[in-house]
Write a protein that holds these residues in place. Structure first.
Motif, PDB file in Angstrom:
ATOM      1  N   SER B  30       1.173  -8.387  -6.685  1.00  0.00           N
ATOM      2  CA  SER B  30       1.728  -7.556  -7.768  1.00  0.00           C
ATOM      3  C   SER B  30       2.331  -8.432  -8.859  1.00  0.00           C
ATOM      4  O   SER B  30       2.181  -8.142 -10.053  1.00  0.00           O
ATOM      5  N   ASN B  48      -3.045   3.544 -10.707  1.00  0.00           N
ATOM      6  CA  ASN B  48      -2.005   3.326 -11.693  1.00  0.00           C
ATOM      7  C   ASN B  48      -1.473   1.887 -11.689  1.00  0.00           C
ATOM      8  O   ASN B  48      -0.787   1.476 -10.761  1.00  0.00           O
ATOM      9  N   LEU B  49      -1.872   1.120 -12.758  1.00  0.00           N
ATOM     10  CA  LEU B  49      -1.342  -0.243 -12.917  1.00  0.00           C
ATOM     11  C   LEU B  49      -0.683  -0.352 -14.294  1.00  0.00           C
ATOM     12  O   LEU B  49      -0.668  -1.410 -14.909  1.00  0.00           O
ATOM     13  N   ALA B  54       4.891   0.614 -11.571  1.00  0.00           N
ATOM     14  CA  ALA B  54       3.703   1.234 -10.974  1.00  0.00           C
ATOM     15  C   ALA B  54       2.954   0.236 -10.100  1.00  0.00           C
ATOM     16  O   ALA B  54       2.516   0.564  -8.997  1.00  0.00           O
ATOM     17  N   ASN B  58       2.370   0.385  -6.015  1.00  0.00           N
ATOM     18  CA  ASN B  58       1.000   0.837  -5.760  1.00  0.00           C
ATOM     19  C   ASN B  58       0.557   0.459  -4.346  1.00  0.00           C
ATOM     20  O   ASN B  58       0.523  -0.728  -4.005  1.00  0.00           O
ATOM     21  N   LYS B  60      -2.386   0.509  -2.916  1.00  0.00           N
ATOM     22  CA  LYS B  60      -3.627  -0.264  -2.834  1.00  0.00           C
ATOM     23  C   LYS B  60      -3.360  -1.751  -3.111  1.00  0.00           C
ATOM     24  O   LYS B  60      -3.981  -2.624  -2.502  1.00  0.00           O
TER      25      LYS B  60
END
Lengths: 143, 147
Positions: B30, B48-49, B54, B58, B60
């Motif tokens: 991240s 959502n990045l 976010a 996240n 994922k």
């Protein structure tokens, strides 16, 4: 990749928190650079002792961080603010500019070690951009 | 073949036995997506990045961060021949994922910073040198099959 108003604010706020440790940050960053990137030692053949925490390393770390502190104060116009420092690096020291990135990386590592909670990803990106901008300003007079 | 000193071997084994892969992997990935936003180009399917909050939350990204550390652990177990260990991974990144290999260095830098913040003063200059050497070998091995 120029500094946004948000970047400048983040840098100034973070720097206000950490600047009292400037000497320690500089000494550690420089020590690390000389150990992890031994090719950088070629610029300091005139020092007796290049080991981490040695007197010349600590002293020079302070000098470098004083320059960074100056850059924070001149963040709105680094090119003209760092003009004489650029001339010094270009004409006298002739440090290959690729080394600015190396020292910047080590400064970031030290900040992560000393300020693990404050050195968030948002602060990291602002400081990385700031140090890159400082490097660009220092490279200005090279050719 | 890469020559490892006893100190380097011991240091790498110790780092990977001490770090929490569930924390370091997600944190490093991240951080990479936040600090070097162009790396998001490889994660179009992750949802959502849009901003740092976010990205950090996240699921994922977190899951994939663990996958990356799992990959590194393979290298830790095979330090004397990371090049061969990573042959298929290199082909995967080149032919299927099509990742610009310069990005490997960006993730490596973020891993260094996350491990540094976890280890604090124990992340001495010598430990940093060993860790960065390990990551450099990993990156070179991942680059090897690009053509």
């Amino acid at each position: 990749m120029s500094l946004s108003a948000k970047d400048k604010k983040t840098v100034k706020t973070f720097w206000a928190k950490v600047s009292s440790n400037g000497e320690a940050i500089g000494a550690d960053a420089l020590s690390r650079m000389l150990v992890v990137y031994p090719q950088t030692k070629t610029y300091f053949s005139h020092w007796k002792d290049l080991s981490p925490g040695s007197a010349p390393v600590v002293k020079h770390g302070s000098t470098v961080m004083a320059g960074v502190a100056d850059a924070v104060a001149k963040i709105d116009d680094l090119t003209s603010g760092l003009l004489s420092l650029s001339e010094l690096h270009a004409f006298t020291l002739r440090v290959d500019p690729s080394n600015f990135k190396i020292l910047s990386h080590n400064i970031l590592v030290v900040l992560a070690i000393m300020f693990p909670t404050d050195f968030t990803p948002e602060v990291h990106v602002a400081m990385d951009k700031f140090l890159a901008a400082v490097a660009r300003a220092l490279s200005e007079k090279y050719r | 073949m890469v020559e490892w000193t006893d100190f380097e071997r011991a240091t790498i084994q110790e780092i990977f036995s001490k770090i929490d892969s569930g924390v370091v992997g997600p944190a490093a990935l991240s951080r990479c997506l936040i600090v070097y936003p162009w790396t998001q180009r490889y994660f179009g399917s992750f949802g959502n990045l849009y901003n740092a909050a976010a990205i950090t939350s996240n699921p994922k990204v977190a899951a994939h961060g663990k996958v990356v550390i799992g990959g590194l652990e393979k290298a830790v177990k095979n330090m004397d021949d990371i090049k061969t260990t990573y042959k298929d991974l290199s082909v995967l990144h080149s032919d299927k994922l099509r990742v610009d290999p310069d990005n490997f260095n960006l993730l490596a830098d973020c891993l260094t910073i996350v491990v540094a913040s976890q280890m604090g003063q124990a992340f001495t200059p010598d430990v940093q040198a060993a860790f960065q050497k390990f990551l450099a070998v990993v990156v070179a091995s991942l680059r090897k099959q690009y053509h």
